[in-house]
Design an enzyme around this catalytic site. Structure first.
Site, PDB file in Angstrom:
ATOM      1  N   GLY A 430      23.885  36.518  51.220  1.00  0.00           N
ATOM      2  CA  GLY A 430      22.716  37.403  51.161  1.00  0.00           C
ATOM      3  C   GLY A 430      21.995  37.409  49.835  1.00  0.00           C
ATOM      4  O   GLY A 430      20.825  37.081  49.752  1.00  0.00           O
ATOM      5  N   HIS A 692      33.046  34.778  42.330  1.00  0.00           N
ATOM      6  CA  HIS A 692      33.268  35.657  41.184  1.00  0.00           C
ATOM      7  C   HIS A 692      33.587  34.895  39.918  1.00  0.00           C
ATOM      8  O   HIS A 692      33.829  35.469  38.874  1.00  0.00           O
ATOM      9  CB  HIS A 692      34.359  36.683  41.487  1.00  0.00           C
ATOM     10  CG  HIS A 692      33.858  37.772  42.381  1.00  0.00           C
ATOM     11  ND1 HIS A 692      33.926  37.676  43.749  1.00  0.00           N
ATOM     12  CD2 HIS A 692      33.241  38.938  42.119  1.00  0.00           C
ATOM     13  CE1 HIS A 692      33.387  38.754  44.286  1.00  0.00           C
ATOM     14  NE2 HIS A 692      32.963  39.534  43.325  1.00  0.00           N
TER      15      HIS A 692
HETATM   16  N1  GLN Z   1      24.822  40.850  51.274  1.00  0.00           N
HETATM   17  C1  GLN Z   1      25.529  41.255  50.110  1.00  0.00           C
HETATM   18  C2  GLN Z   1      25.277  40.275  48.972  1.00  0.00           C
HETATM   19  O1  GLN Z   1      25.177  39.131  49.207  1.00  0.00           O
HETATM   20  C3  GLN Z   1      27.007  41.354  50.362  1.00  0.00           C
HETATM   21  C4  GLN Z   1      27.752  41.761  49.131  1.00  0.00           C
HETATM   22  C5  GLN Z   1      29.217  42.103  49.314  1.00  0.00           C
HETATM   23  O2  GLN Z   1      29.868  41.684  50.216  1.00  0.00           O
HETATM   24  N2  GLN Z   1      29.779  42.874  48.434  1.00  0.00           N
HETATM   25  O3  GLN Z   1      25.204  40.644  47.839  1.00  0.00           O
END
Ligand code: GLN
Ligand code: ZN
Length: 750
Positions: A430, A692
């Protein structure tokens, strides 16, 4: 005598000073000594605030550069081999390599696995232990911090994460029972405790939050002996054994209270059963009566009544470490005054603890409570909170509200025909990089330095750029990039009724990452569409499919400070209807795939198994309320990350999303083991690389992972995607990584 205590204080800094220092340090903008001196200042201020506000027993070693479990890994010398650690005291380089991975010439390694701390939105790093793991003191942190406090004039109670919790939260590299290492480990704890005693600690706090979970006999049988040896090593230092986040079971209670520890801390906010243990106790009790997980003012009159039968000396404290609450309501500038007066942040909670002490010690000094009482009464009756239409809608839930038109197999056929995607379709989760210019533009717009029109234009450009890049990369299902969003929950909360926001209410999520949870104070509804504008705009720019992007009801619930005057289920259902309205609007505006993120579904799972079914039932239903409104032709996606999904895989399937993207890469596809037993029925994109870490994954690694996945899941139902949103990454590494990812998918198709 009544004593006041804290069992841990927030450490990121009232103005997130630690976050800023850490990030500058990682970028190479400041040197280690500057980072250290920021940390030292923060610790000193924390001790000062706690003293000033009447806390008798304040904590040291609750500070951390990243995570207290990682600190414990260092303290015990349990650094995994791949970090090339030489066995001296662990230096910051090794420390941050474990936290964040490292991609230098000397050290090219991935980070430790990260997972959620109990049912909070705090993440810890998971220790990896070998079956012949050796332990030795390899960090001076608890001792140094104790001495540092002492020389600043504060007598502190050092805290250690207890050995049983440490082991049970660890994973064994060979799949063994980590508790078998207790005999190896305990001598090191005894040495540490002994050292703290020699330094003059009057109290030592041993945190064993794992004691609130369902423990088996094997664990329970070790409790008393372990605690006794710790107490023995501590000499004349007193041991405070802390449990929190729930009640402890009767059997655990018996062991703990039969041990030699001096005091036991019980969570009396979330652990109602703990009230059964407080009337007759052979130990000093530390009563966790002030909620450390929420921001509402406590009903002090009620608390005094609840604990009036406790005999002898006791300690008053917060239910859990205050790590999970923001710093100080006095810094708050955004929450409207009429709601602000219902709130208490960490500093105000210290004051509540102190007021309780004053009141109980001096009996009749009642004046302090009148204010508190008035506030509590006023909130109950406030017209800000109640909306009859919302309450009525929640009562209409039935099978139709909860079910899609057709079952998955039938929908899947229809969707395959109309979307015509290649095998192993690629997509992302996303968000795309929230670079400095994006954050600056948002900040400027907030301050009024950038007009709404200019800001809007800026966001349009960013979105267009992200779409172009995805097209160039050859990604099959495109996202708009979420540039307009500060945070995946805050963005929605800002557009919903019943929510309010803080300027200063930051809570640490992991490392330098903080979240600013919205406050849900009243009945929730959606006055206007929230995301249609951006999804529609994005879809106009491309002939590829753009996935609409929403946050699900449970995640909104879980990552907010939730009202405490109605069941969580009711609040979740109200939010679910608001999202349902948004889903319907996206669909009618031509959006053909809609992702409803639920990364927090697992984290909301109650700590005791007996409460699981009930939670899973209403939370799965809340998702289904949000999603089931669409036609068969519209594909519903969901996304989950950073949690152990094994225990709830059937509930994940029960969400009945057409596609799920799910984190697996940091734990090297361990999730797939679950699929040996449970055949996941719908489409799934197991994350192929860890977002991450700045590390760029290689194509071959990803091909390997997907091949592994294809053994358990029909390749026709596999998607290829990173394991989470890309907002924390920079563009160069994002592009490199996605290039590799797309070529991995292409290779597999071939
Ligand atoms: N759609 C969100 C993003 O891509 C999902 C984030 C998440 O899972 N913490 O940032
Ligand atoms: Zn995610």
């Amino acid at each position: 005598m009544i004593t006041t205590a804290t069992i841990g204080y927030p450490r990121i800094g009232p103005k997130r000073e630690l976050k800023k220092a850490l990030e500058s340090f990682w970028k190479g903008d400041i040197k280690e000594n500057e980072l250290q001196s920021t940390a030292k200042d923060l610790r000193k201020k924390n001790w000062e605030i706690q003293k000033e506000n009447g806390i008798d027993l304040i904590t040291s070693n609750d500070f951390s550069f990243y995570d207290q479990v990682l600190d414990t890994i260092c303290l015990l010398g349990a650094v995994p081999d791949r970090y090339n650690w030489q066995g001296d005291d662990v230096d910051l380089k090794t420390y941050f390599a474990m936290a964040r991975g490292s991609q230098t010439k000397e050290l090219d390694v991935s980070a430790l696995e990260m997972t959620k701390w109990f049912d909070t939105n705090y993440h810890y790093l998971v220790p990896e232990l070998k079956s012949d793991q050796k332990f030795k003191i390899s960090s001076q942190k608890p001792f140094e911090e104790f001495k540092e406090a002492q020389s600043a004039g504060y007598k502190t109670k050092p805290v250690l994460l207890g050995p049983i919790t440490f082991l049970l939260l660890s994973k064994s590299t060979e799949g063994k029972n980590t508790l078998d290492l207790l005999d190896n480990l305990l001598p090191v704890y005894l040495e540490i405790v002994k050292k703290l005693n020699e330094l003059g600690a009057e109290w030592i706090q041993i945190d064993e939050p794992i004691f609130v979970k369902d423990l088996d006999e094997g664990v329970i049988s070790k409790i008393k002996k372990t605690l006794n040896s710790i107490k023995e090593a501590a000499g004349n230092s007193k041991i405070l054994l802390t449990t929190y986040f729930e009640s402890i079971d009767q059997k655990v209670k018996e062991e703990v209270f039969a041990s030699d520890v001096d005091a036991v801390h019980l969570d009396l906010v979330r652990g109602e059963n703990n009230f059964n243990y407080i009337k007759d106790s052979n130990k000093t009790l530390s009563l966790g009566v002030i909620n450390g997980r929420n921001i509402w003012k406590s009903d002090l009159t009620q608390i005094i009544d609840q604990i009036k039968d406790v005999k002898g000396d006791f300690i008053i404290s917060s239910s859990c470490p205050l790590l999970h609450t923001p710093y100080d309501l006095d810094l708050e500038t955004k929450v409207p005054e009429n709601i602000k007066k219902w709130l208490a942040f960490a500093k105000q909670k210290l004051q509540e603890i102190n007021i309780l002490k004053q009141n109980i010690n001096h009996g009749e000094a009642k004046s302090d409570l009148t204010d508190n009482k008035a506030c509590i009464e006023e909130r109950k009756k406030s017209s800000l909170i109640h909306d009859d239409n919302v309450k009525a809608r929640v009562k209409t839930i039935n099978e139709d509200t909860l079910n899609r038109q057709s079952k998955y197999e039938d929908r899947a056929k229809i969707q395959r025909d109309i979307f015509n995607l290649p095998l192993y379709p690629t997509t992302t989760i996303g968000s795309f990089p929230q670079t400095k210019d994006v954050r600056q533009a948002r900040a400027k717009n907030r301050k009024g330095e950038l007009s709404n029109e200019d800001y809007d234009k800026f966001l349009e450009d960013k979105t267009i750029e992200a779409i172009k890049r995805q097209e160039e990369l050859g990604i099959d299902v495109i996202v708009h990039g979420e540039f307009e969003r500060n945070d995946m929950v805050e963005y929605f909360g800002e557009n919903l009724k019943g929510f309010t926001f803080t300027s200063s209410g930051f809570v640490q999520s992991y490392g330098s990452r903080c979240v600013k949870p919205p406050i849900i104070f009243g009945d929730v509804s959606r006055p206007e569409p929230m995301t249609v504008r951006w999804s529609k705009f994005a879809q106009k720019q491309t002939s590829s499919i753009v996935k609409g992007m929403l946050t699900g009801p449970i995640t909104i619930l879980q990552w907010s400070f939730v009202r405490d005057d109605q069941p969580r289920q009711t609040t979740a259902e109200q939010i679910a209807f608001a999202i349902r309205d948004e889903v319907a609007d996206l669909e009618s505006n031509g959006i053909r795939m809609i992702q409803i993120d639920e990364p927090a579904l697992r984290e909301g799972l109650p700590l005791k198994r007996k409460d699981w079914d009930e939670y899973l039932k209403w939370s799965v239903n809340a998702f289904r309320i949000s999603a089931a409104v669409v036609k068969n032709e519209t594909q519903i996606h969901t996304h989950m990350c950073y949690a152990e999904f094994e225990d709830i895989i059937d509930s994940i399937a029960a969400l009945d999303a057409d596609v799920i993207s799910i984190e697996t890469s940091r734990s090297r596809m361990e999730l797939l083991k679950t699929f040996e037993k449970f055949k996941y029925p719908n489409e799934i994109g197991p994350g192929v690389y860890d977002i991450h870490s700045p590390r760029v994954p290689k194509k071959d690694e990803m091909v390997e992972l997907i091949k592994k996945a294809s053994k358990q899941i029909d390749p026709k139902r596999l998607w290829v995607n990173p394991d989470c949103g890309l907002k924390t990454r920079g563009w160069p590494e994002t592009i490199d990584a996605l290039k590799e990812m797309v070529s991995a998918a292409k290779e597999l198709r071939g």
